[in-house]
Design a protein around this motif. Structure first.
Motif, PDB file in Angstrom:
ATOM      1  N   ARG A  61      22.334  77.281  29.352  1.00  0.00           N
ATOM      2  CA  ARG A  61      23.591  77.885  28.904  1.00  0.00           C
ATOM      3  C   ARG A  61      24.738  77.419  29.788  1.00  0.00           C
ATOM      4  O   ARG A  61      25.814  77.123  29.341  1.00  0.00           O
ATOM      5  CB  ARG A  61      23.443  79.413  28.953  1.00  0.00           C
ATOM      6  N   LEU A  69      11.602  68.140  20.895  1.00  0.00           N
ATOM      7  CA  LEU A  69      11.966  69.448  21.440  1.00  0.00           C
ATOM      8  C   LEU A  69      13.334  69.398  22.118  1.00  0.00           C
ATOM      9  O   LEU A  69      14.071  70.378  22.135  1.00  0.00           O
ATOM     10  CB  LEU A  69      10.921  69.915  22.461  1.00  0.00           C
ATOM     11  N   PRO A  86      18.168  73.624  20.413  1.00  0.00           N
ATOM     12  CA  PRO A  86      18.858  74.496  21.365  1.00  0.00           C
ATOM     13  C   PRO A  86      17.826  75.259  22.204  1.00  0.00           C
ATOM     14  O   PRO A  86      16.676  75.430  21.753  1.00  0.00           O
ATOM     15  CB  PRO A  86      19.648  75.454  20.475  1.00  0.00           C
ATOM     16  N   PRO A  87      18.205  75.698  23.402  1.00  0.00           N
ATOM     17  CA  PRO A  87      17.210  76.256  24.321  1.00  0.00           C
ATOM     18  C   PRO A  87      16.409  77.433  23.773  1.00  0.00           C
ATOM     19  O   PRO A  87      15.198  77.508  23.960  1.00  0.00           O
ATOM     20  CB  PRO A  87      18.048  76.679  25.531  1.00  0.00           C
ATOM     21  N   ARG A  88      17.082  78.359  23.091  1.00  0.00           N
ATOM     22  CA  ARG A  88      16.344  79.520  22.585  1.00  0.00           C
ATOM     23  C   ARG A  88      15.351  79.097  21.507  1.00  0.00           C
ATOM     24  O   ARG A  88      14.207  79.547  21.465  1.00  0.00           O
ATOM     25  CB  ARG A  88      17.341  80.553  22.041  1.00  0.00           C
ATOM     26  N   MET A  89      15.812  78.230  20.633  1.00  0.00           N
ATOM     27  CA  MET A  89      14.945  77.765  19.546  1.00  0.00           C
ATOM     28  C   MET A  89      13.751  77.003  20.123  1.00  0.00           C
ATOM     29  O   MET A  89      12.616  77.157  19.668  1.00  0.00           O
ATOM     30  CB  MET A  89      15.754  76.850  18.623  1.00  0.00           C
ATOM     31  N   VAL A 121       9.709  77.849  19.773  1.00  0.00           N
ATOM     32  CA  VAL A 121       8.700  76.883  19.310  1.00  0.00           C
ATOM     33  C   VAL A 121       7.572  76.751  20.332  1.00  0.00           C
ATOM     34  O   VAL A 121       6.384  76.772  19.988  1.00  0.00           O
ATOM     35  CB  VAL A 121       9.360  75.505  19.052  1.00  0.00           C
ATOM     36  N   LEU A 127      11.029  86.939  24.952  1.00  0.00           N
ATOM     37  CA  LEU A 127      12.408  86.457  24.973  1.00  0.00           C
ATOM     38  C   LEU A 127      13.419  87.598  24.994  1.00  0.00           C
ATOM     39  O   LEU A 127      14.618  87.357  25.108  1.00  0.00           O
ATOM     40  CB  LEU A 127      12.671  85.576  23.748  1.00  0.00           C
ATOM     41  N   GLY A 128      12.932  88.828  24.848  1.00  0.00           N
ATOM     42  CA  GLY A 128      13.851  89.969  24.846  1.00  0.00           C
ATOM     43  C   GLY A 128      14.734  89.994  23.617  1.00  0.00           C
ATOM     44  O   GLY A 128      15.901  90.371  23.700  1.00  0.00           O
ATOM     45  N   CYS A 129      14.188  89.555  22.490  1.00  0.00           N
ATOM     46  CA  CYS A 129      14.990  89.577  21.266  1.00  0.00           C
ATOM     47  C   CYS A 129      14.168  90.198  20.138  1.00  0.00           C
ATOM     48  O   CYS A 129      13.024  90.589  20.337  1.00  0.00           O
ATOM     49  CB  CYS A 129      15.461  88.173  20.901  1.00  0.00           C
ATOM     50  N   SER A 187      14.849  87.730  14.838  1.00  0.00           N
ATOM     51  CA  SER A 187      15.477  86.574  15.477  1.00  0.00           C
ATOM     52  C   SER A 187      14.444  85.483  15.729  1.00  0.00           C
ATOM     53  O   SER A 187      14.713  84.290  15.510  1.00  0.00           O
ATOM     54  CB  SER A 187      16.131  87.002  16.794  1.00  0.00           C
ATOM     55  N   SER A 208      13.702  83.713  12.414  1.00  0.00           N
ATOM     56  CA  SER A 208      14.724  82.763  11.959  1.00  0.00           C
ATOM     57  C   SER A 208      14.772  81.536  12.867  1.00  0.00           C
ATOM     58  O   SER A 208      14.906  80.406  12.389  1.00  0.00           O
ATOM     59  CB  SER A 208      16.088  83.444  11.880  1.00  0.00           C
ATOM     60  N   GLN A 209      14.629  81.766  14.192  1.00  0.00           N
ATOM     61  CA  GLN A 209      14.655  80.619  15.115  1.00  0.00           C
ATOM     62  C   GLN A 209      13.438  79.724  14.883  1.00  0.00           C
ATOM     63  O   GLN A 209      13.538  78.497  14.922  1.00  0.00           O
ATOM     64  CB  GLN A 209      14.656  81.108  16.571  1.00  0.00           C
ATOM     65  N   ARG A 243      13.919  77.721  11.594  1.00  0.00           N
ATOM     66  CA  ARG A 243      14.875  76.620  11.756  1.00  0.00           C
ATOM     67  C   ARG A 243      14.321  75.540  12.694  1.00  0.00           C
ATOM     68  O   ARG A 243      14.516  74.348  12.459  1.00  0.00           O
ATOM     69  CB  ARG A 243      16.188  77.150  12.311  1.00  0.00           C
TER      70      ARG A 243
END
Lengths: 212, 184
Positions: free
Chosen positions: B88, B120, B124-127, B131, B148-150, B154, B157-158, B161
């Motif tokens: 980030r 990889l 993006p880092p979260r996605m 994975v 991931l604390g989500c 989420s 969807s991540q 994608r």
């Protein structure tokens, strides 16, 4: 590409990294010790400056008291600032207990978690703070150290990596806190700017400053 | 090998920097954690740095982890969140390049060694973390969300994608066999 293909490829590529360094534990130890040495060096430098700064007026006053005519030689004393501190250092050390003793008289009670929590910012929609006394709450004199959790909340709908979050996301992060009792109350100090303070007791410094 | 590591544990214990339990944990789990770090960073040096940072952070809270079985998921979470926060901070300096053409030409049907790692890097880092946790660590959607604390949504969807993006990057092109001349 199906799930199995991806799993197989990821496992194969992950293995490309090989084994961790056999010296990993030593590297961790060295990294910790390096941090400690850096901070000790800074502390020593700060102490040295204080001793020198305190030594100059003390040297002046000693010279003045042993000499009959002080009015004639203030200028030469000031000009000998470099050699003077090394010889005057022991008397200055004597002054240190006096100041710490007066501080000890005023030493407040060891703060509890609620007291320290009150020094942190109030909770908001995106930030929450919680003192973690089980991680070790250390206090000495007017100083204290404790671990706390800083939780960042990403509200639902926030776009992260191009994808809007569907619900609130919670990201807790462990922090170390340095606290000082001044003006009748406890306050949270920024470690980056205050960990060099030589007045911080060793155990408090160890808990608050000698960490990542 | 085991004897070598055992000696390391003793040396670290002698140094009094870490608990024996922590040293034991590092010895046992650092290979697996390094592989996760490598998939997150694609670079051995960065992976080692990430692993060391995560382990040092964990050592501060080691007393809270009374159950050694819970330690691995905890460190893995620190690893992932630390990497995400690093990325980030650095994101503004990065320009992601599409190194893989949409139609990569004649590729063999299987995924070549190292290509999954390169693919990889495009995420993006979260996605990317989703994975890695879902398809490398084999976590469920709920476990990934916890790590991931989500939310599970989420993660879904991540993951969706991320997988779609990886398919574009890794799948061989659909080769259409040209109709023979005169055929109709």
């Amino acid at each position: 590409m199906n799930d199995l293909d991806l799993r197989t490829a990821l496992h194969r590529d992950a293995d490309l990294v090989g084994s961790p360094s056999p010296d990993l534990l030593e590297q961790l130890t060295a990294r910790r010790q390096h941090q400690r040495r850096q901070r000790t060096g800074v502390l020593t430098a700060v102490l040295g400056v204080i001793v020198i700064a305190a030594g100059i007026p003390l040297g002046q006053s000693l010279t003045a008291s042993s000499d009959g005519g002080p009015a004639t030689d203030p200028a030469p004393i000031v000009s000998t600032e470099a050699p003077a501190p090394s010889t005057e250092a022991p008397p200055v050390v004597v002054e240190a207990p006096a100041t710490s003793a007066s501080a000890a008289v005023e030493a407040p009670a060891c703060p509890d978690a609620d007291t320290l929590r009150a020094t942190l910012p109030p909770d908001s929609a995106t930030k929450q703070y919680r003192i973690e006394p089980q991680d070790g709450l250390v206090c000495s004199g007017s100083w204290a150290a404790a671990g706390y959790t800083e939780t960042t909340i990403i509200p639902a709908g926030t776009v992260v990596d191009g994808v809007p979050t569907e619900t609130d996301e919670v990201h807790p992060d462990g922090q170390a806190g340095l606290f000082h009792h001044v003006g009748g109350g406890w306050t949270n100090l920024a470690r980056m700017t205050h960990c060099d303070d030589p007045e911080i007791p060793a155990d408090v410094w160890e808990r608050a400053c000698n960490v990542d | 090998m085991r004897g070598h590591w055992g000696r390391r544990i003793k040396e670290a214990a002698v140094a009094r920097e870490f608990d024996d339990d922590f040293a034991e944990f590092v010895t046992r789990w650092s290979p697996a954690l390094l592989r996760v770090a490598f998939l997150l960073t694609s670079d051995r040096g960065a992976a080692e740095d990430l692993l060391q940072t995560a382990l040092l952070k964990t050592s501060r809270h080691w007393g809270r982890l009374s159950d050694p079985e819970a330690a691995y998921p905890y460190v893995r979470r620190v690893l992932v969140t630390t990497h995400t926060s690093w990325r980030r901070r650095r994101r503004v300096h990065e320009v992601l390049l599409d190194r893989f053409p949409e139609h990569p030409g004649s590729e063999p049907p299987e995924i070549e060694a190292g290509r999954a790692l390169q693919a990889l890097e495009e995420l993006p880092p979260r996605m990317r973390a989703v994975v890695v946790l879902r398809w490398y660590e084999g976590l469920s959607e709920a476990e990934t969300a916890e790590a991931l604390g989500c939310s599970v949504g989420s993660v879904k969807s991540q993951a969706s994608r991320g997988l779609a993006r990886l398919r574009v990057l890794l799948d061989p092109p659909v080769t259409t066999v040209p109709a023979p001349e005169g055929a109709r």
